[in-house]
Design a protein around this motif. Structure first.
Motif, mmCIF file in Angstrom:
data_model
loop_
_atom_site.group_PDB
_atom_site.id
_atom_site.type_symbol
_atom_site.label_atom_id
_atom_site.label_comp_id
_atom_site.label_asym_id
_atom_site.label_seq_id
_atom_site.Cartn_x
_atom_site.Cartn_y
_atom_site.Cartn_z
ATOM 1 N N PHE A 164 0.849 -1.187 0.000
ATOM 2 C CA PHE A 164 0.000 0.000 0.000
ATOM 3 C C PHE A 164 0.884 1.237 0.000
ATOM 4 O O PHE A 164 1.632 1.478 0.941
ATOM 5 C CB PHE A 164 -0.913 0.030 1.231
ATOM 6 N N GLY A 165 0.785 2.029 -1.058
ATOM 7 C CA GLY A 165 1.524 3.275 -1.126
ATOM 8 C C GLY A 165 0.585 4.444 -1.268
ATOM 9 O O GLY A 165 -0.566 4.410 -0.851
ATOM 10 N N ALA A 166 1.081 5.508 -1.908
ATOM 11 C CA ALA A 166 0.244 6.686 -2.113
ATOM 12 C C ALA A 166 -0.821 6.434 -3.166
ATOM 13 O O ALA A 166 -1.843 7.108 -3.199
ATOM 14 C CB ALA A 166 1.128 7.864 -2.525
ATOM 15 N N GLY A 167 -0.587 5.443 -4.034
ATOM 16 C CA GLY A 167 -1.529 5.164 -5.104
ATOM 17 C C GLY A 167 -2.396 3.960 -4.787
ATOM 18 O O GLY A 167 -2.935 3.825 -3.690
ATOM 19 N N HIS A 168 -2.504 3.036 -5.735
ATOM 20 C CA HIS A 168 -3.398 1.890 -5.590
ATOM 21 C C HIS A 168 -2.603 0.631 -5.259
ATOM 22 O O HIS A 168 -1.434 0.512 -5.607
ATOM 23 C CB HIS A 168 -4.226 1.730 -6.862
ATOM 24 N N PRO A 169 -3.217 -0.319 -4.555
ATOM 25 C CA PRO A 169 -2.476 -1.470 -4.026
ATOM 26 C C PRO A 169 -1.922 -2.377 -5.112
ATOM 27 O O PRO A 169 -2.551 -2.592 -6.142
ATOM 28 C CB PRO A 169 -3.515 -2.193 -3.167
ATOM 29 N N GLN A 170 -0.747 -2.928 -4.814
ATOM 30 C CA GLN A 170 -0.119 -3.869 -5.740
ATOM 31 C C GLN A 170 -0.686 -5.273 -5.562
ATOM 32 O O GLN A 170 -0.756 -6.039 -6.525
ATOM 33 C CB GLN A 170 1.392 -3.897 -5.499
ATOM 34 N N PHE A 171 -1.109 -5.614 -4.355
ATOM 35 C CA PHE A 171 -1.664 -6.932 -4.066
ATOM 36 C C PHE A 171 -3.183 -6.817 -3.949
ATOM 37 O O PHE A 171 -3.700 -5.934 -3.261
ATOM 38 C CB PHE A 171 -1.096 -7.499 -2.769
ATOM 39 N N LYS A 172 -3.894 -7.727 -4.613
ATOM 40 C CA LYS A 172 -5.356 -7.735 -4.566
ATOM 41 C C LYS A 172 -5.852 -9.163 -4.350
ATOM 42 O O LYS A 172 -5.092 -10.126 -4.460
ATOM 43 C CB LYS A 172 -5.939 -7.188 -5.876
ATOM 44 N N TYR A 173 -7.147 -9.242 -4.050
ATOM 45 C CA TYR A 173 -7.757 -10.559 -3.938
ATOM 46 C C TYR A 173 -8.893 -10.656 -4.946
ATOM 47 O O TYR A 173 -9.752 -9.765 -5.002
ATOM 48 C CB TYR A 173 -8.273 -10.846 -2.523
ATOM 49 N N GLU A 174 -8.903 -11.711 -5.742
ATOM 50 C CA GLU A 174 -9.864 -11.854 -6.831
ATOM 51 C C GLU A 174 -10.485 -13.246 -6.849
ATOM 52 O O GLU A 174 -9.821 -14.233 -6.504
ATOM 53 C CB GLU A 174 -9.186 -11.588 -8.176
ATOM 54 N N ILE A 175 -11.741 -13.305 -7.277
ATOM 55 C CA ILE A 175 -12.432 -14.583 -7.457
ATOM 56 C C ILE A 175 -12.710 -14.773 -8.944
ATOM 57 O O ILE A 175 -13.486 -14.013 -9.533
ATOM 58 C CB ILE A 175 -13.759 -14.615 -6.679
ATOM 59 N N PRO A 176 -12.084 -15.750 -9.595
ATOM 60 C CA PRO A 176 -12.395 -16.027 -11.003
ATOM 61 C C PRO A 176 -13.831 -16.529 -11.134
ATOM 62 O O PRO A 176 -14.273 -17.381 -10.362
ATOM 63 C CB PRO A 176 -11.387 -17.110 -11.390
ATOM 64 N N LEU A 177 -14.557 -16.012 -12.122
ATOM 65 C CA LEU A 177 -15.949 -16.398 -12.332
ATOM 66 C C LEU A 177 -16.188 -17.086 -13.670
ATOM 67 O O LEU A 177 -17.236 -17.720 -13.856
ATOM 68 C CB LEU A 177 -16.858 -15.165 -12.251
ATOM 69 N N ALA A 178 -15.272 -16.961 -14.612
ATOM 70 C CA ALA A 178 -15.496 -17.485 -15.965
ATOM 71 C C ALA A 178 -15.789 -18.983 -15.938
ATOM 72 O O ALA A 178 -15.045 -19.771 -15.346
ATOM 73 C CB ALA A 178 -14.285 -17.202 -16.844
ATOM 74 N N GLY A 179 -16.902 -19.356 -16.568
ATOM 75 C CA GLY A 179 -17.256 -20.759 -16.681
ATOM 76 C C GLY A 179 -17.744 -21.398 -15.402
ATOM 77 O O GLY A 179 -17.875 -22.631 -15.332
ATOM 78 N N ARG A 180 -18.047 -20.597 -14.366
ATOM 79 C CA ARG A 180 -18.457 -21.153 -13.071
ATOM 80 C C ARG A 180 -19.922 -20.837 -12.788
ATOM 81 O O ARG A 180 -20.456 -19.835 -13.256
ATOM 82 C CB ARG A 180 -17.565 -20.611 -11.948
ATOM 83 N N GLY A 316 -7.857 -4.412 -2.533
ATOM 84 C CA GLY A 316 -6.531 -4.511 -1.951
ATOM 85 C C GLY A 316 -6.384 -5.395 -0.714
ATOM 86 O O GLY A 316 -7.280 -5.503 0.110
ATOM 87 N N ILE A 317 -5.214 -6.026 -0.654
ATOM 88 C CA ILE A 317 -4.762 -6.739 0.539
ATOM 89 C C ILE A 317 -3.301 -6.344 0.753
ATOM 90 O O ILE A 317 -2.658 -5.773 -0.128
ATOM 91 C CB ILE A 317 -4.850 -8.267 0.379
ATOM 92 N N THR A 318 -2.774 -6.638 1.925
ATOM 93 C CA THR A 318 -1.331 -6.586 2.106
ATOM 94 C C THR A 318 -0.805 -8.013 1.964
ATOM 95 O O THR A 318 -1.560 -8.977 2.139
ATOM 96 C CB THR A 318 -0.938 -6.017 3.485
ATOM 97 N N PRO A 319 0.480 -8.193 1.665
ATOM 98 C CA PRO A 319 0.998 -9.548 1.472
ATOM 99 C C PRO A 319 1.351 -10.271 2.766
ATOM 100 O O PRO A 319 1.892 -11.373 2.721
ATOM 101 C CB PRO A 319 2.245 -9.306 0.612
#
Length: 368
Positions: A164-180, A316-319
């Motif tokens: 987490f810096g002054a901008g947007h987070p480098q680490f994120k959490y995502e749920i793939p949805l394609a084909g599900r 965003g998440i932290t690592p």
């Protein structure tokens, strides 16, 4: 291929965005109307007469040097990151340098590594693992190549160790949805998430899509006071919703979870193409046992599936995976939804005028 970079109008920029499978909402023309404290412009990459790339540039001026700006492209630009980066970035640099930029900041929407929910769980349970990067992730060759190309070209990474810096987070959490299906996604969640979704339904929590920004903001301010962060003013959300819906009536949705008439959670979902993003959330301190937040998340995920989205972005998440770190709870909560932790290339600066860039960096550090 010889590319040129020229200004484009908002209509042309929006048409390009609509033709893409997925674009960050931070790279839509509407975002310029939300970030009113920045000067903005839309730039297009042209291969002859054909528009092949686009970027929203936010210009942050230097105090007392208004003509000098940090040119910022959050989670952008929207270009072919698999191609020859010099061919894409060199004309952008030339254009922004001529316009008075003292530095350029990019946030390439390109992954470098992913870690599964099961890996996150194992890392949290292992005292020898303190960070996601202590475990082998699944590397993305495009992200690895982009990182090397930026570094070799003199760009400077801006993301701190915690992501987490002054901008947007480098680490994120995502749920793939394609084909599900819904059942697929639900089975991918851990037992606690599934139980909380059932608990909310059994307690009679009702989730609706609505328009009551005042109710959302009141709960959001309550959440900020409880969790010790500075809330955005209501006018910010009014501008955001109005600007984005002017581009697409389905771009933004507000979700409200109520129990016996009491508002217990509220969230904002933003969708661009096949990418659905959990942008903001709020919850009451009372009645937390009815799990209104889980109910809102499940409603947003289900609607994203119906809309044909391929990714549900929990942002965003932290690592950190260190149980003693207060941020560990965030990744633990999000990993319960299944999916994967993702590291992106992050934000990078190209310094064009060091004599202006250095004092600007000091100024920003003093501002906190």
């Amino acid at each position: 291929m010889t590319l040129t970079v020229e200004p484009i109008n908002a209509a042309g920029h929006l048409a390009f965005v609509r033709a893409q499978r997925s674009v960050s909402f931070l790279q839509t023309p509407a975002w310029a109307q939300v970030k009113t404290e920045w000067r903005s412009e839309s730039l297009g990459w042209f291969d002859g007469p054909r528009l092949v790339g686009a970027g929203l540039v936010l210009h942050r001026p230097v105090p007392r040097l208004k003509r000098r700006t940090l040119a910022y492209l959050p989670e952008g630009p929207v270009i072919d990151w698999t191609g020859d980066l010099a061919a894409w970035l060199d004309p952008l640099v030339a254009r922004l340098r001529a316009g008075g930029a003292f530095a350029i900041r990019l946030g390439p929407p390109v992954r470098t590594d992913t870690w599964s929910a099961s890996q996150v769980k194992e890392g949290l349970a292992d005292p020898g693992v303190r960070r996601l990067t202590d475990m082998p992730g699944r590397p993305d060759p495009v992200g690895v190549r982009v990182t090397k190309a930026l570094r070799d070209a003199g760009w400077l990474p801006q993301n701190p160790e915690d992501g987490f810096g002054a901008g947007h987070p480098q680490f994120k959490y995502e749920i793939p949805l394609a084909g599900r299906t819904e059942d697929d996604v639900l089975q991918g969640m851990n037992q606690l998430w599934r139980r909380n979704i059932r608990k909310a339904a059994g307690a009679g929590v009702e989730v609706t899509v609505g328009e009551d920004l005042e109710a959302f903001h009141e709960l959001y301010v309550h959440t900020a006071e409880r969790d010790h962060f500075t809330p955005r003013p209501r006018s910010y959300f009014e501008t955001m919703v109005a600007a984005m819906r002017a581009e697409d009536p389905e771009r933004v949705r507000l979700y409200f979870a109520r129990h016996d008439g009491d508002l217990v959670a509220a969230t904002i979902l933003v969708r661009v193409g096949t990418h659905a993003c959990y942008a903001y959330g709020a919850s009451s301190t009372d009645k937390r046992e009815v799990r209104g937040s889980n109910a809102c998340q499940w409603a947003m995920i289900r609607d994203a599936l119906v809309a044909g989205c391929q990714t549900y972005d929990l942002r965003g998440i932290t690592p950190t995976l260190d149980a003693a770190d207060p941020h560990a709870g965030l990744i633990q909560f999000k990993a319960g939804a299944g999916g994967q932790a993702v590291r992106y290339v992050g934000e990078w600066d190209l310094v064009l005028r060091p004599a202006v860039y250095r004092p600007f960096q000091l100024y920003m550090k003093r501002r906190g």
